[in-house]
Design a protein around this motif. Structure first.
Motif, mmCIF file in Angstrom:
data_model
loop_
_atom_site.group_PDB
_atom_site.id
_atom_site.type_symbol
_atom_site.label_atom_id
_atom_site.label_comp_id
_atom_site.label_asym_id
_atom_site.label_seq_id
_atom_site.Cartn_x
_atom_site.Cartn_y
_atom_site.Cartn_z
ATOM 1 N N TYR A 1 54.305 -43.970 -9.948
ATOM 2 C CA TYR A 1 54.652 -44.543 -8.651
ATOM 3 C C TYR A 1 53.422 -44.422 -7.740
ATOM 4 O O TYR A 1 53.113 -43.350 -7.217
ATOM 5 N N GLY A 2 52.716 -45.554 -7.612
ATOM 6 C CA GLY A 2 51.474 -45.568 -6.848
ATOM 7 C C GLY A 2 51.673 -46.029 -5.421
ATOM 8 O O GLY A 2 52.649 -46.708 -5.104
ATOM 9 N N MET A 3 50.734 -45.649 -4.554
ATOM 10 C CA MET A 3 50.730 -46.164 -3.182
ATOM 11 C C MET A 3 49.293 -46.242 -2.674
ATOM 12 O O MET A 3 48.434 -45.470 -3.093
ATOM 13 N N VAL A 4 49.068 -47.212 -1.793
ATOM 14 C CA VAL A 4 47.735 -47.408 -1.219
ATOM 15 C C VAL A 4 47.864 -47.267 0.292
ATOM 16 O O VAL A 4 48.741 -47.892 0.909
ATOM 17 N N LEU A 5 47.001 -46.445 0.888
ATOM 18 C CA LEU A 5 47.070 -46.238 2.333
ATOM 19 C C LEU A 5 46.601 -47.477 3.070
ATOM 20 O O LEU A 5 45.554 -48.058 2.742
ATOM 21 N N ASP A 6 47.346 -47.861 4.082
ATOM 22 C CA ASP A 6 46.969 -48.996 4.911
ATOM 23 C C ASP A 6 45.664 -48.675 5.659
ATOM 24 O O ASP A 6 45.370 -47.507 5.924
ATOM 25 N N ASP A 7 44.922 -49.728 6.007
ATOM 26 C CA ASP A 7 43.646 -49.503 6.697
ATOM 27 C C ASP A 7 43.836 -48.818 8.051
ATOM 28 O O ASP A 7 42.905 -48.224 8.591
ATOM 29 N N SER A 8 45.043 -48.911 8.606
ATOM 30 C CA SER A 8 45.293 -48.273 9.905
ATOM 31 C C SER A 8 45.387 -46.748 9.786
ATOM 32 O O SER A 8 45.349 -46.041 10.787
ATOM 33 N N VAL A 9 45.523 -46.238 8.562
ATOM 34 C CA VAL A 9 45.643 -44.780 8.379
ATOM 35 C C VAL A 9 44.235 -44.172 8.406
ATOM 36 O O VAL A 9 43.380 -44.555 7.601
ATOM 37 N N PRO A 10 44.002 -43.241 9.314
ATOM 38 C CA PRO A 10 42.634 -42.747 9.486
ATOM 39 C C PRO A 10 42.227 -41.676 8.481
ATOM 40 O O PRO A 10 41.577 -40.704 8.836
ATOM 41 N N MET A 11 42.625 -41.820 7.252
ATOM 42 C CA MET A 11 42.126 -40.915 6.195
ATOM 43 C C MET A 11 42.199 -41.668 4.871
ATOM 44 O O MET A 11 42.902 -42.677 4.756
ATOM 45 N N ASP A 12 41.452 -41.141 3.895
ATOM 46 C CA ASP A 12 41.488 -41.801 2.588
ATOM 47 C C ASP A 12 42.427 -41.031 1.645
ATOM 48 O O ASP A 12 43.030 -40.023 2.031
ATOM 49 N N ALA A 13 42.515 -41.534 0.414
ATOM 50 C CA ALA A 13 43.471 -40.930 -0.534
ATOM 51 C C ALA A 13 43.137 -39.462 -0.786
ATOM 52 O O ALA A 13 44.041 -38.631 -0.932
ATOM 53 N N GLU A 14 41.850 -39.146 -0.826
ATOM 54 C CA GLU A 14 41.464 -37.765 -1.137
ATOM 55 C C GLU A 14 42.040 -36.792 -0.099
ATOM 56 O O GLU A 14 42.612 -35.757 -0.458
ATOM 57 N N GLN A 15 41.889 -37.158 1.177
ATOM 58 C CA GLN A 15 42.424 -36.283 2.233
ATOM 59 C C GLN A 15 43.947 -36.213 2.162
ATOM 60 O O GLN A 15 44.555 -35.163 2.331
ATOM 61 N N MET A 16 44.531 -37.365 1.922
ATOM 62 C CA MET A 16 46.002 -37.425 1.842
ATOM 63 C C MET A 16 46.510 -36.545 0.691
ATOM 64 O O MET A 16 47.491 -35.804 0.827
ATOM 65 N N MET A 17 45.819 -36.608 -0.433
ATOM 66 C CA MET A 17 46.243 -35.811 -1.589
ATOM 67 C C MET A 17 46.090 -34.309 -1.314
ATOM 68 O O MET A 17 46.902 -33.513 -1.775
ATOM 69 N N LYS A 18 45.061 -33.953 -0.550
ATOM 70 C CA LYS A 18 44.896 -32.538 -0.163
ATOM 71 C C LYS A 18 46.073 -32.089 0.689
ATOM 72 O O LYS A 18 46.621 -30.999 0.516
ATOM 73 N N ARG A 19 46.449 -32.942 1.627
ATOM 74 C CA ARG A 19 47.595 -32.594 2.486
ATOM 75 C C ARG A 19 48.873 -32.451 1.663
ATOM 76 O O ARG A 19 49.679 -31.555 1.881
ATOM 77 N N LEU A 20 49.042 -33.355 0.717
ATOM 78 C CA LEU A 20 50.258 -33.281 -0.099
ATOM 79 C C LEU A 20 50.240 -32.030 -0.977
ATOM 80 O O LEU A 20 51.278 -31.394 -1.187
ATOM 81 N N ALA A 21 49.069 -31.634 -1.436
ATOM 82 C CA ALA A 21 48.959 -30.403 -2.237
ATOM 83 C C ALA A 21 49.373 -29.205 -1.388
ATOM 84 O O ALA A 21 50.059 -28.294 -1.875
ATOM 85 N N GLN A 22 48.967 -29.233 -0.105
ATOM 86 C CA GLN A 22 49.374 -28.121 0.791
ATOM 87 C C GLN A 22 50.885 -28.098 0.982
ATOM 88 O O GLN A 22 51.475 -27.066 1.276
ATOM 89 N N LEU A 23 51.510 -29.248 0.796
ATOM 90 C CA LEU A 23 52.969 -29.321 0.911
ATOM 91 C C LEU A 23 53.644 -29.186 -0.471
ATOM 92 O O LEU A 23 54.811 -29.531 -0.646
ATOM 93 N N ASN A 24 52.846 -28.725 -1.439
ATOM 94 C CA ASN A 24 53.355 -28.463 -2.800
ATOM 95 C C ASN A 24 53.796 -29.715 -3.547
ATOM 96 O O ASN A 24 54.775 -29.686 -4.306
#
Ligand SMILES: Cc1ncc(COP(=O)(O)O)c(C=O)c1O
Length: 377
Positions: free
Chosen positions: A288-311
């Motif tokens: 189940y993939g997703m692509v961040l919209d250009d309006s989101v001020p971070m890239d996938a790498e940052q988003m994945m780090k945040r999700l890792a912090q949320l387990n």
């Protein structure tokens, strides 16, 4: 599992006759590639996708190696393929002495943009490698029409496509040679494993020979050419047989998983998800993939780090072949710009979507994605 325990990106399910079939291997002593489950698995999987021959191998990457070699294309020929895929596809082409020519992705499905095929054609083009990405097949009709018009061969990478169809016809039946993977995140897993499927007797013979060191037919241990040991064991095939029995159930479960995520994610403007349906297929949600919209001020790498912090476990999307250091070092693709591939490689990732995921875990993933997006930068 407690409420905030880590949710892995993939949890395989081995809940059918796996134990029984494995016990049979142990009881009978058949554990190597010579065992009877290998041939049974080859026959049953080939039959499931409507092919005459299956050649079981050690993984999906080696299946691609053999699939490409089976066509015996002249050295230096060009093979058109998507840039947005795994390195195994390009590696198989390069190792066979051929040159991958890359096509950008189509932004909606993330598959190869079939409208760009024409622009990649040269006097050296001999084949197209089709790769179906993440659960939705490539639009095959235009590919077949293009291949027919220019006398090109089709190699099909159906590694992620067990149980998927294109206009009712099984994925894995479109290439002169097609390849599957049975890695644990696939709808059928054998731990590690793969299979080439084909209708061509000669292709099958070439693959069988190359898989097993290319022994001469008349005398074992005498070799006219260099083969590989790409064999699958009887133990792995036993797992595969048990998994294959449940393929329809598996696909149904993955579709339910996809639909549940869609319910929450389709209304979120911050992310783009894959279509549930195209006119030619329903998504089977390999991942189940997703692509961040250009309006989101971070890239996938940052988003994945945040999700890792949320387990919550994630994986990044593929990285385009034209941006691979290994090919740049060879002086290839330096001036190649493939904007869709470049964008989704940087802004795309996938969330936990293995067969073992529970509804409660999915809801936690949804909440985590919302929280990660809402957090101040
Ligand atoms: C499209 C595609 N092709 C080939 C492969 C390689 O398969 P394996 O990991 O079994 O070598 C994969 C693996 O995930 C894949 O997704």
């Amino acid at each position: 599992m407690t409420a905030d325990e880590f949710i892995p990106v993939n949890q395989p399910v081995l809940g059918g006759k796996e134990k029984e079939y494995l016990a049979r291997c142990i009881d009978t002593g058949w554990i190597s590639s010579e065992g009877p489950a290998v041939q049974e698995f080859e026959e049953k999987l080939a039959d499931r996708v409507g092919r005459r021959y299956g050649i079981a191998v050690s993984n999906g990457s080696t299946a691609l190696d053999l699939a490409v070699r089976a066509l015996k294309l002249p050295e230096g020929s060009e093979v058109i393929m998507p840039s947005f895929t795994i390195i195994s596809c390009a590696a198989a082409i390069v190792r066979a002495g051929l040159k991958p020519v890359l096509v950008d992705a189509e932004p909606r499905t993330w598959n190869m943009d079939v409208l760009q095929l024409e622009s990649r054609l040269t006097a050296k083009t001999r084949a197209i490698m089709v790769v179906h990405i993440y659960g939705m097949p490539t639009d095959m009709d235009p590919v077949i029409a293009f291949a027919d018009a220019h006398d090109l061969r089709i190699i099909e990478d159906a590694a992620e496509m067990h149980g998927q169809t294109y206009r009712g016809r099984a994925c894995g039946s479109f290439g002169e040679v097609s390849a599957f993977s049975f890695y644990p995140n696939k709808h059928i897993t054998t731990g590690e494993g793969g299979m080439v499927v084909t209708d061509g007797e000669e292709f099958a013979e070439i693959c069988r020979s190359l898989r097993n060191l290319a022994h001469s037919p008349g005398r074992r241990f005498v070799h006219e050419e260099l083969g590989f040991n790409y064999r699958l064991t009887n133990l792995q095939a036993a797992l595969g047989l048990a998994q294959l029995e449940r393929l329809d159930e598996t696909v149904a479960k993955k579709r339910d998983m996809g639909r549940l995520y869609n319910k929450y994610f389709e209304s979120m403007p911050e992310i783009q998800i894959a279509p549930e349906q195209m006119e030619y297929a329903d998504n089977i949600y390999w991942v189940y993939g997703m692509v961040l919209d250009d309006s989101v001020p971070m890239d996938a790498e940052q988003m994945m780090k945040r999700l890792a912090q949320l387990n919550v476990g994630t994986r990044p999307f593929f990285w385009g072949m034209h941006e691979q250091p290994v090919f740049r070092k060879m002086g290839w693709y330096e001036n190649e710009r493939l904007p869709v591939t470049e964008r989704i490689a940087r802004r795309g990732f996938y969330v936990p979507s293995g067969l073992g995921i529970t509804e409660a875990q999915q809801l936690r993933v949804v909440e985590a994605v919302k929280r990660a997006l809402a957090r101040p930068q």
